[in-house]
Write a protein that holds these residues in place. Structure first.
Motif, PDB file in Angstrom:
ATOM      1  N   UNK A  68      60.835  44.857  72.037  1.00 42.27           N
ATOM      2  CA  UNK A  68      61.899  45.584  71.351  1.00 42.27           C
ATOM      3  C   UNK A  68      61.318  46.603  70.394  1.00 42.27           C
ATOM      4  N   UNK A  69      61.924  47.777  70.343  1.00 48.50           N
ATOM      5  CA  UNK A  69      61.433  48.862  69.489  1.00 48.50           C
ATOM      6  C   UNK A  69      62.560  49.401  68.610  1.00 48.50           C
ATOM      7  N   UNK A  70      62.241  49.624  67.339  1.00 46.40           N
ATOM      8  CA  UNK A  70      63.106  50.375  66.432  1.00 46.40           C
ATOM      9  C   UNK A  70      62.634  51.818  66.443  1.00 46.40           C
ATOM     10  N   UNK A  71      63.555  52.733  66.687  1.00 45.85           N
ATOM     11  CA  UNK A  71      63.195  54.135  66.845  1.00 45.85           C
ATOM     12  C   UNK A  71      63.108  54.838  65.487  1.00 45.85           C
ATOM     13  N   UNK A  72      62.553  56.058  65.466  1.00 44.90           N
ATOM     14  CA  UNK A  72      62.495  56.795  64.189  1.00 44.90           C
ATOM     15  C   UNK A  72      63.859  57.031  63.563  1.00 44.90           C
ATOM     16  N   UNK A  73      64.918  57.072  64.385  1.00 45.21           N
ATOM     17  CA  UNK A  73      66.269  57.278  63.859  1.00 45.21           C
ATOM     18  C   UNK A  73      66.998  55.954  63.635  1.00 45.21           C
ATOM     19  N   UNK A  74      66.250  54.854  63.531  1.00 43.58           N
ATOM     20  CA  UNK A  74      66.784  53.529  63.241  1.00 43.58           C
ATOM     21  C   UNK A  74      67.734  53.033  64.324  1.00 43.58           C
ATOM     22  N   UNK A  75      67.518  53.445  65.574  1.00 45.97           N
ATOM     23  CA  UNK A  75      68.250  52.884  66.714  1.00 45.97           C
ATOM     24  C   UNK A  75      67.342  51.848  67.383  1.00 45.97           C
ATOM     25  N   UNK A  76      67.749  51.357  68.544  1.00 46.04           N
ATOM     26  CA  UNK A  76      66.994  50.300  69.214  1.00 46.04           C
ATOM     27  C   UNK A  76      66.845  50.607  70.700  1.00 46.04           C
ATOM     28  N   UNK A 106      53.066  55.371  64.859  1.00 45.97           N
ATOM     29  CA  UNK A 106      53.941  54.645  63.929  1.00 45.97           C
ATOM     30  C   UNK A 106      55.405  55.024  64.116  1.00 45.97           C
ATOM     31  N   UNK A 107      55.699  55.838  65.147  1.00 48.05           N
ATOM     32  CA  UNK A 107      57.068  56.327  65.317  1.00 48.05           C
ATOM     33  C   UNK A 107      58.015  55.220  65.753  1.00 48.05           C
ATOM     34  N   UNK A 108      57.632  54.456  66.770  1.00 44.27           N
ATOM     35  CA  UNK A 108      58.460  53.361  67.270  1.00 44.27           C
ATOM     36  C   UNK A 108      57.844  52.046  66.798  1.00 44.27           C
ATOM     37  N   UNK A 109      58.619  51.251  66.066  1.00 49.06           N
ATOM     38  CA  UNK A 109      58.101  50.012  65.480  1.00 49.06           C
ATOM     39  C   UNK A 109      58.568  48.815  66.300  1.00 49.06           C
ATOM     40  N   UNK A 110      57.649  48.037  66.865  1.00 50.65           N
ATOM     41  CA  UNK A 110      58.055  46.853  67.631  1.00 50.65           C
ATOM     42  C   UNK A 110      58.543  45.751  66.701  1.00 50.65           C
ATOM     43  N   UNK A 152      69.254  50.506  75.426  1.00 51.45           N
ATOM     44  CA  UNK A 152      69.514  50.501  73.988  1.00 51.45           C
ATOM     45  C   UNK A 152      70.544  51.519  73.587  1.00 51.45           C
ATOM     46  N   UNK A 153      70.531  51.834  72.299  1.00 52.14           N
ATOM     47  CA  UNK A 153      71.543  52.717  71.704  1.00 52.14           C
ATOM     48  C   UNK A 153      70.946  54.013  71.169  1.00 52.14           C
ATOM     49  N   UNK A 154      69.686  54.268  71.467  1.00 54.18           N
ATOM     50  CA  UNK A 154      69.028  55.463  70.941  1.00 54.18           C
ATOM     51  C   UNK A 154      69.483  56.711  71.699  1.00 54.18           C
ATOM     52  N   UNK A 155      69.065  57.861  71.188  1.00 53.01           N
ATOM     53  CA  UNK A 155      69.392  59.125  71.846  1.00 53.01           C
ATOM     54  C   UNK A 155      68.504  59.302  73.076  1.00 53.01           C
ATOM     55  N   UNK A 156      68.903  60.216  73.964  1.00 49.56           N
ATOM     56  CA  UNK A 156      68.116  60.465  75.174  1.00 49.56           C
ATOM     57  C   UNK A 156      66.731  61.005  74.837  1.00 49.56           C
ATOM     58  N   UNK A 157      66.622  61.772  73.773  1.00 55.31           N
ATOM     59  CA  UNK A 157      65.315  62.292  73.377  1.00 55.31           C
ATOM     60  C   UNK A 157      64.371  61.156  72.995  1.00 55.31           C
ATOM     61  N   UNK A 158      64.877  60.170  72.265  1.00 56.08           N
ATOM     62  CA  UNK A 158      64.041  59.038  71.891  1.00 56.08           C
ATOM     63  C   UNK A 158      63.724  58.167  73.105  1.00 56.08           C
TER      64      UNK A 158
END
Length: 231
Positions: free
Chosen positions: A128-136, A105-109, A195-201
């Motif tokens: 497309x995925x929304x990350x746990x930190x609300x990035x994309x 459930x971490x990454x929501x398509x 996308x705009x997420x962090x490298x860890x995500x």
């Protein structure tokens, strides 16, 4: 006949006193203003104060209930996207098994689709995925990549190194700000994460993508015509 007798009785009346120029003009009566007795005013003020105190007591009585039961936070609209079902429908025309990374459930398509490539000439599988930190992070996969298409998909970002994820070295393209991409050619397809997420995500999603691709069968090679025996 004497002068006294010649005057009529009317003439003997004294003349009216002339109006004095300094007499004040007549002022009409001022409107009546009711006067509230002191006791009545005190009772009225006491009623208002009592209403205010009663209102404050009601607020204080309900305040603990509101604090113990806060309203749920609105998380916006979340589309119910069945990535696996859409991928199965796309597999027949894709020529490969589309990646369906499982991150729990971490990454929501928020979308999954097969693009025929009418404009670019490159048919693609996109999720497309929304990350746990609300990035994309957007996933794009194709079996018909070319260098020009890769540059377009990565917004011409410069190659800044590699990033290992899922046991594979992904090519890292980074703008130095928020926008970045990871590119991997693996098992017959080219996969791009942007996308705009962090490298860890990015690394977390990339590892799930590699696992999904490894579990899928290899794309079938196009059949080549067999050589005809010479006469």
């Amino acid at each position: 006949m004497s002068e006294t007798q010649d005057k009529s009785p009317a003439d003997s009346q004294p003349d009216a006193a002339p109006a004095h120029p300094t007499d004040a003009p007549v002022i009409p009566d001022a409107p009546y203003k009711p006067v509230i007795a002191a006791k009545a005013a005190k009772r009225a003020n006491a009623s208002v104060i009592g209403m205010v105190i009663a209102l404050l007591l009601c607020v204080l009585a309900f305040l603990p209930i509101v604090l113990m039961n806060p309203a749920p936070k609105s998380e916006g609209f979340r589309p119910n996207v069945d990535v696996s079902a859409i991928a199965r429908n796309a597999a027949g025309v894709a020529g490969f098994t589309p990646a369906t990374p499982d991150t729990g459930a971490a990454f929501r398509p928020n979308y999954a689709r097969w693009e025929s490539g009418t404009g670019s000439g490159v048919p693609t599988w996109e999720v497309g995925f929304l990350t746990p930190k609300e990035a994309f992070i957007g996933l794009t996969q194709t079996a018909q990549a070319n260098p020009t298409w890769v540059l377009q998909q990565t917004d011409n970002l410069p190659v800044t190194g590699t990033r290992n994820a899922g046991g594979q070295d992904w090519e890292l393209r980074d703008s130095g700000k928020e926008k970045r991409s990871m590119v991997l050619e693996y098992r017959g397809t080219t996969i791009i994460l942007s996308g705009t997420a962090s490298l860890d995500e990015f690394a977390t999603l990339a590892a799930a993508v590699v696992k999904s691709v490894e579990q899928a069968p290899l794309p079938s090679a196009p059949a080549t015509p067999s050589a005809q025996p010479s006469a």
